[in-house]
Design a protein around this motif. Structure first.
Motif, PDB file in Angstrom:
ATOM      1  N   VAL A  76       0.863  -1.187   0.000  1.00 24.88           N
ATOM      2  CA  VAL A  76       0.000   0.000   0.000  1.00 24.88           C
ATOM      3  C   VAL A  76       0.897   1.234   0.000  1.00 24.88           C
ATOM      4  N   PRO A  78       1.141   5.750  -1.323  1.00 25.02           N
ATOM      5  CA  PRO A  78       0.407   6.925  -1.833  1.00 25.02           C
ATOM      6  C   PRO A  78       0.297   6.861  -3.353  1.00 25.02           C
ATOM      7  N   LYS A  79      -0.717   7.482  -3.899  1.00 21.83           N
ATOM      8  CA  LYS A  79      -0.938   7.433  -5.347  1.00 21.83           C
ATOM      9  C   LYS A  79       0.203   8.067  -6.134  1.00 21.83           C
ATOM     10  N   ILE A 128      -2.009   1.966   7.745  1.00 20.68           N
ATOM     11  CA  ILE A 128      -2.457   2.572   6.490  1.00 20.68           C
ATOM     12  C   ILE A 128      -2.588   4.086   6.651  1.00 20.68           C
ATOM     13  N   VAL A 131       0.807   5.353   6.178  1.00 16.24           N
ATOM     14  CA  VAL A 131       1.161   5.379   4.752  1.00 16.24           C
ATOM     15  C   VAL A 131       0.634   6.663   4.111  1.00 16.24           C
ATOM     16  N   ALA A 132      -0.590   7.049   4.455  1.00 13.01           N
ATOM     17  CA  ALA A 132      -1.170   8.279   3.925  1.00 13.01           C
ATOM     18  C   ALA A 132      -0.375   9.502   4.352  1.00 13.01           C
ATOM     19  N   GLU A 134       2.780   9.440   4.580  1.00 15.88           N
ATOM     20  CA  GLU A 134       4.072   9.220   3.936  1.00 15.88           C
ATOM     21  C   GLU A 134       5.172   8.879   4.940  1.00 15.88           C
ATOM     22  N   LEU A 153      -4.662   6.613  -1.543  1.00 17.47           N
ATOM     23  CA  LEU A 153      -3.726   5.495  -1.563  1.00 17.47           C
ATOM     24  C   LEU A 153      -4.075   4.507  -2.673  1.00 17.47           C
ATOM     25  N   TYR A 155      -2.526   0.337  -4.226  1.00 17.50           N
ATOM     26  CA  TYR A 155      -1.691  -0.808  -3.861  1.00 17.50           C
ATOM     27  C   TYR A 155      -1.321  -1.608  -5.106  1.00 17.50           C
TER      28      TYR A 155
END
Length: 250
Positions: A76, A78-79, A128, A131-132, A134, A153, A155
């Motif tokens: 997972v 970030p975009k 998660i 992760v958002a 960073e 996000l 994956y």
């Protein structure tokens, strides 16, 4: 009547089996019991549930286990992350990433890839969120990535990461007709099929072997009545007589 209790871990979706149960067993309500991903077989051993959909492996002593499916593990990110531009990644690709390792991680890592985070998030959902922000990336079963999906996000599959297997589990000594009924539903047995429920429940026992539970017992094969001597002689004579010539093949 007391409800039939089905425990399940996050990421597992029992809806289709619950629907079939409700159609076939309208007099027996089914109760869903969400359990922690790392609870193992405790909900069964503590009699919180009659049967459970759990992540494997487990300590199988006294348990019947039917492995159902294995999930793909994904990373997972970030975009805007570089991984978002590819179709899949490998564990080696994670070497320079900070890989988050939540306390409820269900993947059986021999060695966690990448760089270790400063601290371990309490849950996969918390990871998660990190992760958002960073803080790092997270490798988790695809169903959990979907469960905690965020618009910012995405994956990608990690082709050589450990996979998570899901199985149907119950206490062997507490195998009831209702347990066998649910096992049959999960295995795709139709409502019109034989009701000898236990005969088709192949399970993996705590010893790791495979056993067939509930085979028919006490039945003896029917003996053939002896043929009369004259019949055997007649049959032998008939075999010696030439039959009508058959039409030849072209």
């Amino acid at each position: 009547m007391e409800p039939f209790r089905l425990a399940y871990v996050p990421g597992v979706t029992p809806a289709k089996w619950v629907r079939v149960w409700s159609e076939r067993m309208p007099d027996v309500p089914i109760e869903l019991v969400p359990v922690e991903p790392t609870a193992g077989a405790d909900p069964l051993r503590e009699d919180v549930a009659d049967i459970a959909l759990l992540r494997l492996p487990l300590q199988r002593d006294g348990l019947s286990v039917i492995p159902l499916y294995t999930e793909v593990s994904v990373v997972v990110v970030p975009k805007e992350h570089v991984f978002a531009a590819v179709d899949e990644v490998s564990v080696a690709d994670l070497a320079e990433e900070t890989v988050l390792h939540p306390l409820d991680d269900v993947l059986d890592w021999a060695a966690l890839p990448g760089e270790e985070a400063f601290e371990r998030p309490a849950t996969t959902e918390d990871a998660i969120s990190h992760v958002a922000s960073e803080v790092g990336v997270l490798v988790t079963p695809q169903s959990l990535a979907r469960l905690h999906h965020r618009r910012d996000l995405t994956y990608r599959p990690v082709v050589d990461a450990p996979a998570s297997q899901v199985g149907l589990v119950w206490i062997t000594d507490r195998t009831t007709d209702l347990v066998d009924e649910f096992v049959g539903i999960v295995r795709g047995r139709t409502a019109n099929s034989s009701r000898g429920r236990r005969s088709d429940s192949e399970t993996e026992s705590g010893s790791g072997g495979t056993s067939r539970r509930g085979e028919r017992t006490g039945s003896t094969p029917k003996r053939r009545a002896p043929e009369p001597t004259t019949s055997r002689r007649a049959g032998a004579s008939a075999r010696k007589r030439p039959g009508k010539p058959r039409r030849g093949r072209r």
